[in-house]
Design an enzyme around this catalytic site. Sequence first.
Site, short mmCIF file in Angstrom:
data_model
loop_
_atom_site.label_atom_id
_atom_site.label_comp_id
_atom_site.label_asym_id
_atom_site.label_seq_id
_atom_site.Cartn_x
_atom_site.Cartn_y
_atom_site.Cartn_z
N GLU A 1 41.25 40.78 44.35
CA GLU A 1 39.58 39.69 43.29
C GLU A 1 41.32 38.52 43.77
OE1 GLU A 1 39.61 42.30 40.32
OE2 GLU A 1 37.33 41.62 39.73
N GLY B 1 41.93 44.04 41.03
CA GLY B 1 42.34 42.53 40.63
C GLY B 1 43.32 42.18 41.73
N ALA C 1 44.62 46.33 38.71
CA ALA C 1 44.65 46.07 37.32
C ALA C 1 46.19 47.05 36.45
CB ALA C 1 44.13 46.66 36.53
N GLU D 1 36.71 49.87 40.58
CA GLU D 1 36.67 50.03 39.16
C GLU D 1 35.75 51.59 39.40
OE1 GLU D 1 36.64 47.61 41.85
OE2 GLU D 1 38.37 45.99 40.32
#
Length: 717
Positions: free
Chosen positions: A122, A119, A73, A144
């Site tokens: 993901e 991310g 992210a 994270e």
Amino acid sequence: MATETLAPTTASGSLTHENGITWLVLDDPAKKVNTLSTRLFEWFEEQVSRAERERPDALVILSGKPDGFVAGADIEELQALKETEQVIAMLQRGHDLMNRLAALPFPTVAAIHGACLGGGLELALACRFRIATEHPKTKLGLPEVQLGLIPGLGGTQRLPRLIGVPAALDLILTGRQVDARNAERLGLVDDTCHPADLRTAAEQWARGKAESKPVGGLSRKATDFIARAPLADRIVFDKARAGVMEKTGGHYPAPLVAIEVVRDGIKLPLQRALDVEAGAFSQLVVSDTAKALMSIFFRKNEVEARAAKLARKARPVGKVGVLGAGLMGAGIAQVLAEKGTQVVMKDRDLAALGRGMAYVNERFRERAKRRRATEAESKAALGRVHPTVQYDAFHRVDLVIEAVFEDVGVKHAVIRETEAAAPEGLIFASNTSAIPIARLAEASRRPENVAGMHFFSPVHKMPLLEVIRHPGTSEEALATVVEAGRRMGKTIIVVGDGPGFFTTRVLAPFLNEAAWMLAEGAAIDQVDKAMTRWGWPVGPFALMDEVGLDVGRHVAEVMHGALGDRLAPPPVFHRMIEDQRMGRKSKRGFYLYEEEGKKKKKGGKQVDPAVYQLLDWRPGQVSDEEIVERCWLQMLNETARCMEEGIIRDPADIDIGVIFGFGFPPFRGGLLQEADRHGLPWVVSRLEGYAARHGKRLEPADLLREMARKGERFYKD
Ligand code: NAI
């Protein structure tokens, strides 16, 4: 149709269509690495819509960056989030997009080269297939938790459904990154290939290989797990929880939340499970812990960027000489060799050299065993360390790192000997714990080439390096040692010269204060437990046993001599050394140590009751709160004096130094962040109160008083 460029390079990537396959190249030109910034995300959203409309035969997603897929992210954007509702709306949009990607009615392939984290992973998990390159830069993981968060784009749900709950929990709770081979073993990627073959491999999966794989739904591993529930459920989740509590003392909510989200989500349909994830993420991202951990992330980047700038004037270094094959010398030689540098390691006697080489060898064996390196790589790295008891090989070294005994006489002698054997321009760095570098440089013919490189033990694990410049150190020498440290993978703070520099200097009054409280009647384990409950990795007495009380005494003498009574060591240390209690290495210290090979007793370390007799100790009243406060406030007090003297100035250097050097609790954001949280008027009044009861050493430094008076803080934001 051959190749058609559908969308030339845009703000965040490019799209081409080739024989029915759409190739989507993520490439944010504003950044060196791709992150899932709003801009990249919005562009990706448009491309998924386009793919939904145009329905190619397959979609392959790659990165345009040479070394990275998507690194995660955009943390700056995350840190700016304030309202839970705002976060949930953002996550829902993210989940919608990942669901649409997952639902595309044709094969989708993530072709991964370089970092595929957070991310980025993901996004890859929402593709039907993942292929990763066998390259050291290719790493997959969900880091994270290290920022006080959990994966927020479906990672807590898609990962356990793909690779099973135990393996997914391991990755989510540790933030561990795996290479392509390990990812394939886990079932996280479908195939691996050489970087040069990535496009070909991706095309094969997009076209043919896809048919041989079951598509969609839960993987075998995940369904097996659910079938065994609730027993397996209880065992796996309880064990994970116990592991997290043991490691973090409950100070970090994110891993505990991750366990609950995985446990609850795996039993739900994916859409509802994603809502569970979004709810949990939205609370974590605005929490104090996440804010503190994200600020450390930025400060670390800031410190590293400064080091990178400083290193620009570095002189090229081919071979490095290491003096002393003890705990530190061998540790330094091993890391240098691991990172590809040729090393000559010299000790004065063969037995010590043999022990040093055995240590280096053991580290490389361990790396191979843990699959951090292949057998061949480890063997090659070991071959880069050349042991010797003579200076002959030093005629070709460019840099020498000295780690001999902590004794000015010995260190002066080796400087003279080295300079007699080495080339003119040699740069000499000392790993001394406390002796001022200018004092050591007195023995050098070229003091401008002398600097300090203060490593922490064990060298391969501790991420910090404190580089010390004395007033005469040249820019080039400084740049060269900083660059050498960067190549060793260290986070570097550059500090001014003086007894104990920054880290040792502020650790000394911290340890002294613990010993003063022991003398006042606090029990050894009471002090250590109060400190670990507050978040320190170990208590001060356990730390003194690890470092060695003899080493501590040397340091204390230097500090006391140079800085005066404020740093006078309490009599406790002297008595311990008189009684031959040097700590763990002598199997006698504040704690009891078992003989080698014997099984460890349950229930952790036991205090050696003989220490209380030795010290004529009587129990007294010192509260846990006071123990914790006096220790960290004394560390802060000495830090303020270092700031006054210009030894260190930048708050980011200080907080990165205390966190990465000796484990100041990261969830507190650092020593200065902790001081700001309480406010300086509070700090000053507490210190004044303690000084009135326990002596002048606790009187607040002028800088603290002044800042309190002016209503200032260490950090502006
Ligand atoms: P150590 O006692 O394990 O190793 C010192 C080595 O130097 C021994 O193998 C000894 O034989 C060798 N040596 C002594 N005189 C020599 C000479 N003239 N030529 C070549 N080799 C010689 O000590 P350790 O713990 O490795 O410490 C080394 C230095 O690093 C000290 O200055 C210490 O203050 C500093 N340091 C130690 C840390 C620790 O946690 N132990 C942390 C940071 C710095």
